[in-house]
Design an enzyme around this catalytic site. Structure first.
Site, PDB file in Angstrom:
ATOM      1  N   VAL A   1      43.743  36.487  30.407  1.00  0.00           N
ATOM      2  CA  VAL A   1      43.399  37.330  29.245  1.00  0.00           C
ATOM      3  C   VAL A   1      44.282  38.571  29.125  1.00  0.00           C
ATOM      4  O   VAL A   1      44.244  39.251  28.098  1.00  0.00           O
ATOM      5  CB  VAL A   1      41.901  37.746  29.256  1.00  0.00           C
ATOM      6  CG1 VAL A   1      40.994  36.547  29.071  1.00  0.00           C
ATOM      7  CG2 VAL A   1      41.543  38.547  30.504  1.00  0.00           C
TER       8      VAL A   1
ATOM      9  N   ASN B   1      34.198  37.850  28.433  1.00  0.00           N
ATOM     10  CA  ASN B   1      33.425  38.181  29.638  1.00  0.00           C
ATOM     11  C   ASN B   1      34.297  38.383  30.871  1.00  0.00           C
ATOM     12  O   ASN B   1      33.856  39.014  31.840  1.00  0.00           O
ATOM     13  CB  ASN B   1      32.411  37.045  29.861  1.00  0.00           C
ATOM     14  CG  ASN B   1      31.835  37.043  31.250  1.00  0.00           C
ATOM     15  OD1 ASN B   1      30.884  37.763  31.531  1.00  0.00           O
ATOM     16  ND2 ASN B   1      32.422  36.248  32.158  1.00  0.00           N
TER      17      ASN B   1
ATOM     18  N   SER C   1      29.004  46.735  31.045  1.00  0.00           N
ATOM     19  CA  SER C   1      28.205  46.949  32.262  1.00  0.00           C
ATOM     20  C   SER C   1      27.400  48.227  32.052  1.00  0.00           C
ATOM     21  O   SER C   1      27.762  49.067  31.231  1.00  0.00           O
ATOM     22  CB  SER C   1      29.138  47.122  33.466  1.00  0.00           C
ATOM     23  OG  SER C   1      28.404  47.449  34.621  1.00  0.00           O
TER      24      SER C   1
ATOM     25  N   TYR D   1      36.713  51.205  37.144  1.00  0.00           N
ATOM     26  CA  TYR D   1      35.893  50.144  36.538  1.00  0.00           C
ATOM     27  C   TYR D   1      34.956  50.733  35.470  1.00  0.00           C
ATOM     28  O   TYR D   1      34.847  50.211  34.352  1.00  0.00           O
ATOM     29  CB  TYR D   1      35.086  49.458  37.637  1.00  0.00           C
ATOM     30  CG  TYR D   1      34.116  48.414  37.145  1.00  0.00           C
ATOM     31  CD1 TYR D   1      34.556  47.164  36.733  1.00  0.00           C
ATOM     32  CD2 TYR D   1      32.738  48.680  37.086  1.00  0.00           C
ATOM     33  CE1 TYR D   1      33.665  46.210  36.286  1.00  0.00           C
ATOM     34  CE2 TYR D   1      31.843  47.725  36.643  1.00  0.00           C
ATOM     35  CZ  TYR D   1      32.305  46.491  36.244  1.00  0.00           C
ATOM     36  OH  TYR D   1      31.421  45.542  35.793  1.00  0.00           O
TER      37      TYR D   1
ATOM     38  N   ALA E   1      35.327  53.469  33.812  1.00  0.00           N
ATOM     39  CA  ALA E   1      36.129  53.884  32.649  1.00  0.00           C
ATOM     40  C   ALA E   1      36.443  52.671  31.771  1.00  0.00           C
ATOM     41  O   ALA E   1      36.364  52.730  30.539  1.00  0.00           O
ATOM     42  CB  ALA E   1      37.422  54.556  33.115  1.00  0.00           C
ATOM     43  N   SER E   2      36.753  51.546  32.410  1.00  0.00           N
ATOM     44  CA  SER E   2      37.124  50.346  31.626  1.00  0.00           C
ATOM     45  C   SER E   2      35.923  49.818  30.845  1.00  0.00           C
ATOM     46  O   SER E   2      36.049  49.393  29.698  1.00  0.00           O
ATOM     47  CB  SER E   2      37.696  49.256  32.542  1.00  0.00           C
ATOM     48  OG  SER E   2      36.685  48.596  33.285  1.00  0.00           O
ATOM     49  N   LYS E   3      34.746  49.852  31.469  1.00  0.00           N
ATOM     50  CA  LYS E   3      33.560  49.287  30.812  1.00  0.00           C
ATOM     51  C   LYS E   3      33.082  50.194  29.668  1.00  0.00           C
ATOM     52  O   LYS E   3      32.533  49.716  28.666  1.00  0.00           O
ATOM     53  CB  LYS E   3      32.454  49.060  31.847  1.00  0.00           C
ATOM     54  CG  LYS E   3      32.798  47.957  32.838  1.00  0.00           C
ATOM     55  CD  LYS E   3      32.701  46.600  32.184  1.00  0.00           C
ATOM     56  CE  LYS E   3      33.550  45.546  32.810  1.00  0.00           C
ATOM     57  NZ  LYS E   3      33.396  44.221  32.226  1.00  0.00           N
TER      58      LYS E   3
END
Ligand code: NAD
Length: 255
Positions: free
Chosen positions: A60, A86, A138, A152, A154-156
């Site tokens: 992805v 996902n 999340s 993580y 920050a990404s979510k």
């Protein structure tokens, strides 16, 4: 509520939550494309699903790869109705040791991966004036924090910023884009942390149990259905109440 006869892509569908989503959609009558960077695992997952399913290898983080995925699905089935973006990774690293490579890799898969997956499917959804897109974010990041997961989180959280603007841009067609926010879900990775860890986690969840991939799958199946057509740009928390207590005391009150 139905996803019956939908053509649904699930990225990261070979394992964990992605497989749970694929299984619920398949049980509900969708044709599922299990899209994963681990192609053998995707093939095994597609074979295990109860309904019609195929596997496609995809990374992805690469535009050519997500475009090839969308093309392959349209070649085979003629359209794309549902995209579950996902695929995600969650390597842990304390902030003071977090490298730029760690940061980039997590944001590449989780944020850029969702963006590229959505962008690749959109032209085909527009062709049919229909689409249901559901991202797996999340609770970690958008609602709460956990040491080791600054990148993580920050990404979510970034995924939700993306959802809100993307939803406006596609609202002229019958295309919606939403996100689910799972809490602690029992996947292979979590089981490896051991029973003691799982017991302590259970204690912090008002429902008294960790989530299952199917719990997330049911929430996704609703947002992916034709009945959720007026819901867009929003989030559905699937955490057994984990983010509700204002402190540990609130949980002790009801013990
Ligand atoms: P998992 O590792 O079991 O599954 C992730 C899948 O994504 C794997 O099959 C993997 O091969 C695939 N993948 C990884 N990188 C990819 C890439 N570049 N291209 C395509 N596929 C790729 O993890 P999981 O726990 O099922 O997590 C799935 C999603 O749920 C993630 O986005 C994660 O952040 C989110 N999430 C998980 C939990 C949890 O408790 N497990 C909680 C909240 C959110």
């Amino acid at each position: 509520m139905t996803v019956e006869d939908s053509i649904a892509i699930v990225t990261g569908g070979a394992s964990g939550i992605g497989y749970g989503i694929a299984e619920v959609l398949s049980n509900d009558g969708a044709t599922v494309v299990v899209a994963d960077v681990d192609e053998p695992a995707a093939e095994a997952a597609a074979d295990d699903l109860p309904g019609p399913a195929t596997a496609v290898g995809v990374d992805v983080t690469e535009r050519e790869s997500t475009e090839a995925l969308a093309e392959a699905v349209v070649d085979e089935y003629g359209r794309i109705d549902v995209l579950c973006a996902n695929a995600g990774i969650f390597p842990s690293a304390p902030l003071e040791e977090l490298s730029v490579d760690d940061w980039d890799r997590v944001n590449d898969v989780n944020v850029k991966g969702a963006f590229l997956s959505v962008q690749a499917c959109l032209p085909y959804m527009r062709e049919h004036d229909y689409g249901r897109i559901v991202l797996t974010s999340s609770i970690t990041g958008p609602m709460v924090g956990y040491p080791g997961w600054a990148h993580y989180g920050a990404s979510k959280a970034a995924m939700l910023g993306f959802v809100r603007t993307a939803a406006i841009e596609v609202a002229d067609a019958d295309i919606t884009i939403n996100a689910v926010l799972p809490g602690n879900v029992r996947t292979g990775g979590l089981d490896d942390l051991g029973e003691e860890y799982l017991d302590r986690m259970r204690e912090s969840i008002p429902k008294g149990e960790l989530g299952t991939p199917e719990d997330v799958g049911h929430a996704v199946a609703f947002l992916a259905s034709d009945r959720a057509g007026y819901i867009t740009g929003t989030t559905l928390v699937v955490d057994g109440g984990q983010t509700l207590p204002e402190s540990q005391l609130a949980l002790e009150e009801v013990e």
